[in-house]
Design a protein around this motif. Structure first.
Motif, PDB file in Angstrom:
ATOM      1  N   LEU A 170       0.846  -1.192   0.000  1.00 30.06           N
ATOM      2  CA  LEU A 170       0.000   0.000   0.000  1.00 30.06           C
ATOM      3  C   LEU A 170       0.885   1.247   0.000  1.00 30.06           C
ATOM      4  CD1 LEU A 170      -3.125   0.470   0.236  1.00 30.06           C
ATOM      5  CD2 LEU A 170      -2.726   0.840   2.675  1.00 30.06           C
ATOM      6  N   TYR A 171       0.486   2.234  -0.790  1.00 33.12           N
ATOM      7  CA  TYR A 171       1.251   3.477  -0.801  1.00 33.12           C
ATOM      8  C   TYR A 171       0.323   4.632  -1.115  1.00 33.12           C
ATOM      9  CZ  TYR A 171       1.086   4.064  -5.903  1.00 33.12           C
ATOM     10  OH  TYR A 171       0.656   4.279  -7.191  1.00 33.12           O
ATOM     11  N   PRO A 173      -0.423   9.276  -0.425  1.00 34.26           N
ATOM     12  CA  PRO A 173      -0.305  10.412   0.488  1.00 34.26           C
ATOM     13  C   PRO A 173      -0.744  10.050   1.903  1.00 34.26           C
ATOM     14  CG  PRO A 173      -1.347  11.087  -1.573  1.00 34.26           C
ATOM     15  CD  PRO A 173      -1.254   9.591  -1.606  1.00 34.26           C
ATOM     16  N   GLY A 174       0.018  10.542   2.879  1.00 36.34           N
ATOM     17  CA  GLY A 174      -0.358  10.344   4.273  1.00 36.34           C
ATOM     18  C   GLY A 174       0.334   9.203   4.970  1.00 36.34           C
ATOM     19  N   GLN A 175       1.261   8.522   4.308  1.00 35.55           N
ATOM     20  CA  GLN A 175       1.915   7.391   4.952  1.00 35.55           C
ATOM     21  C   GLN A 175       2.837   7.845   6.082  1.00 35.55           C
ATOM     22  OE1 GLN A 175       3.873   4.589   2.265  1.00 35.55           O
ATOM     23  NE2 GLN A 175       3.083   2.987   3.589  1.00 35.55           N
ATOM     24  N   ASP A 176       2.846   7.080   7.159  1.00 32.17           N
ATOM     25  CA  ASP A 176       3.682   7.377   8.326  1.00 32.17           C
ATOM     26  C   ASP A 176       5.109   6.937   8.035  1.00 32.17           C
ATOM     27  OD1 ASP A 176       4.898   7.684  10.753  1.00 32.17           O
ATOM     28  OD2 ASP A 176       3.618   6.286  11.843  1.00 32.17           O
ATOM     29  N   LEU A 177       6.013   7.897   7.902  1.00 35.59           N
ATOM     30  CA  LEU A 177       7.390   7.564   7.554  1.00 35.59           C
ATOM     31  C   LEU A 177       8.238   7.229   8.758  1.00 35.59           C
ATOM     32  CD1 LEU A 177       8.128  10.023   4.639  1.00 35.59           C
ATOM     33  CD2 LEU A 177       7.202   7.723   4.611  1.00 35.59           C
ATOM     34  N   ASP A 178       7.649   7.248   9.949  1.00 40.44           N
ATOM     35  CA  ASP A 178       8.381   6.750  11.115  1.00 40.44           C
ATOM     36  C   ASP A 178       8.463   5.227  11.089  1.00 40.44           C
ATOM     37  OD1 ASP A 178       9.075   9.122  12.290  1.00 40.44           O
ATOM     38  OD2 ASP A 178       7.228   9.291  13.433  1.00 40.44           O
ATOM     39  N   LYS A 179       7.587   4.600  10.322  1.00 39.47           N
ATOM     40  CA  LYS A 179       7.643   3.149  10.187  1.00 39.47           C
ATOM     41  C   LYS A 179       8.667   2.778   9.114  1.00 39.47           C
ATOM     42  CE  LYS A 179       2.828   2.049  11.378  1.00 39.47           C
ATOM     43  NZ  LYS A 179       1.599   1.354  10.906  1.00 39.47           N
ATOM     44  N   GLN A 181       8.800   1.156   6.511  1.00 35.73           N
ATOM     45  CA  GLN A 181       8.107   0.556   5.381  1.00 35.73           C
ATOM     46  C   GLN A 181       7.689   1.674   4.444  1.00 35.73           C
ATOM     47  OE1 GLN A 181       4.510  -1.328   6.690  1.00 35.73           O
ATOM     48  NE2 GLN A 181       3.498   0.584   7.185  1.00 35.73           N
ATOM     49  N   GLY A 182       7.108   1.296   3.313  1.00 40.51           N
ATOM     50  CA  GLY A 182       6.631   2.286   2.366  1.00 40.51           C
ATOM     51  C   GLY A 182       7.737   2.773   1.447  1.00 40.51           C
ATOM     52  N   LEU A 183       8.189   1.902   0.541  1.00 41.99           N
ATOM     53  CA  LEU A 183       9.319   2.242  -0.328  1.00 41.99           C
ATOM     54  C   LEU A 183       9.063   3.525  -1.108  1.00 41.99           C
ATOM     55  CD1 LEU A 183      12.054   1.468  -1.642  1.00 41.99           C
ATOM     56  CD2 LEU A 183      10.713   0.265  -3.395  1.00 41.99           C
ATOM     57  N   ILE A 184       7.876   3.674  -1.674  1.00 41.34           N
ATOM     58  CA  ILE A 184       7.599   4.843  -2.508  1.00 41.34           C
ATOM     59  C   ILE A 184       7.635   6.123  -1.680  1.00 41.34           C
ATOM     60  CG2 ILE A 184       5.759   5.976  -3.842  1.00 41.34           C
ATOM     61  CD1 ILE A 184       5.146   3.209  -5.037  1.00 41.34           C
ATOM     62  N   SER A 185       7.065   6.087  -0.473  1.00 40.45           N
ATOM     63  CA  SER A 185       7.116   7.260   0.394  1.00 40.45           C
ATOM     64  C   SER A 185       8.547   7.547   0.847  1.00 40.45           C
ATOM     65  CB  SER A 185       6.206   7.056   1.612  1.00 40.45           C
ATOM     66  OG  SER A 185       4.855   7.008   1.221  1.00 40.45           O
ATOM     67  N   GLN A 186       9.305   6.508   1.141  1.00 39.89           N
ATOM     68  CA  GLN A 186      10.677   6.708   1.589  1.00 39.89           C
ATOM     69  C   GLN A 186      11.542   7.286   0.472  1.00 39.89           C
ATOM     70  OE1 GLN A 186      11.615   6.441   4.618  1.00 39.89           O
ATOM     71  NE2 GLN A 186       9.965   5.270   5.556  1.00 39.89           N
ATOM     72  N   ILE A 187      11.337   6.808  -0.743  1.00 37.15           N
ATOM     73  CA  ILE A 187      12.087   7.373  -1.867  1.00 37.15           C
ATOM     74  C   ILE A 187      11.690   8.830  -2.077  1.00 37.15           C
ATOM     75  CG2 ILE A 187      12.497   7.245  -4.351  1.00 37.15           C
ATOM     76  CD1 ILE A 187      12.105   4.239  -4.201  1.00 37.15           C
ATOM     77  N   SER A 188      10.396   9.122  -1.964  1.00 41.20           N
ATOM     78  CA  SER A 188       9.917  10.494  -2.136  1.00 41.20           C
ATOM     79  C   SER A 188      10.601  11.432  -1.156  1.00 41.20           C
ATOM     80  CB  SER A 188       8.399  10.552  -1.933  1.00 41.20           C
ATOM     81  OG  SER A 188       7.717   9.754  -2.868  1.00 41.20           O
TER      82      SER A 188
END
Length: 325
Positions: A170-171, A173-179, A181-188
């Motif tokens: 799942l990816y 807007p609004g993903q918690d980047l403290d976790k 996970q979330g490759l697309i959010s982390q790359i962003s």
């Protein structure tokens, strides 16, 4: 768009999926209830959850009600003890729920967000579907299976209908980047801050990326289908996925197209690498008509995610966006 009958209680409404489900239900004119749950205090969390169930039952007034359980703090790297506490909280909530009358529980339609990647990580011969035998590689996936079994007791013992949604990556807007996970959010985030992104698996690792608003629409339609296609006490398991695959290399390529510059990538080793499958492609053979929809293309989803994180950085939320440099 159809709306689940009766009030719908969303657990985890402040999270990525829960927030999107709350918005989607609101757009459909549904009566939505949410609950602030103190997850760090298991006893208080169970009390808050029991109160939330009481509120949705009161709002239903003896008629149909729905529960969309979108909460879940664990990730692949979460410790076994923390995962055990999370599952125990779910089990304690179910115990209290089953103390209510069968007439009340039997009116319920329950959705549980689970993890397709977690439960099928060790399975063979992708693409995986609902007939594939679950085989987790990490305690996280095993905990998801235990959570599924706990919520399923609302059906087997309480008479509710239960839909287990095993969701792909799942990816949005609004993903918690403290976790972690979330490759697309982390790359962003890394691209906007001109920082390297650590990649701990092979660049040809394949995943199925599902945009959060598409997932939320599937959840809403799944709750409707649960009413229309099942009987009280039934449990249905369905994979929620885009059913399209992309390698990490391909995702990085899309970022280059969106940002017009190359992403700084740092290849590194991690103890969690052995718990990551190389190929996690999915297809669904359960209620396939629910998958017949126009999905947000990966480039558009990446652009929306980058735009969201840029706004959050500009609003001074950087300290809340994770610190894993």
């Amino acid at each position: 768009m159809t709306t689940p009958p009766g009030p719908t209680w969303v657990v985890g409404s402040r999270g990525l999926l829960g927030g999107a489900v709350t918005r989607a239900l609101g757009d459909r004119g549904a009566h939505v209830l949410t609950t602030r749950v103190p997850w760090s205090d298991p006893e208080a969390a169970v009390t808050a959850l029991d109160d939330g169930l009481g509120s949705v039952l009161d709002a239903a007034a003896g008629g149909p009600w729905n529960l969309a359980w979108c909460a879940g703090s664990g990730v692949t790297s979460t410790s076994g003890d923390a995962l055990d506490r999370e599952v125990a909280t779910i089990g304690a909530f179910v115990d209290r729920a089953l103390a209510r009358t069968p007439d009340e529980l039997g009116q319920g339609a329950v959705f549980l967000a689970s993890s397709a990647g977690g439960v099928y990580a060790g399975a063979a011969h992708p693409p995986f579907d609902e007939t594939t035998v679950a085989r987790p590689l990490a305690p996280y996936g095993a905990a998801k299976l235990r959570a599924e079994a706990e919520l399923a007791r609302l059906a087997s013992t309480g008479g509710a209908r239960v839909l287990v949604g095993r969701i792909s990556n799942l990816y949005g807007p609004g993903q918690d980047l403290d976790k972690a996970q979330g490759l697309i959010s982390q790359i962003s985030r890394a691209q906007l801050l001109v920082q390297p992104i650590g990649v701990y698996v092979s660049l040809d690792t394949v995943r199925d990326y599902l945009y959060v608003d598409d997932a939320a629409a599937m959840v809403c339609d799944g709750l409707v289908a649960l009413r229309e296609r099942t009987a009280t006490g039934d449990v249905v398991t369905k994979i929620l996925a885009s059913q399209r695959s992309a390698s990490i290399a391909a995702v990085l390529g899309e970022f280059r197209r969106v940002a017009k510059r190359r992403q700084l990538v740092r290849l590194a080793a991690s103890p969690q690498a052995s718990q990551q499958a190389r190929d996690l492609r999915f297809r669904s053979v359960v209620w396939p008509d629910l998958d017949e929809r126009a999905l947000v293309p990966l480039p558009a989803g990446i652009l929306a995610t980058v735009t969201d994180i840029r706004m959050r950085i500009g609003a001074g939320e950087l300290s809340a966006l994770g610190r894993r440099d």
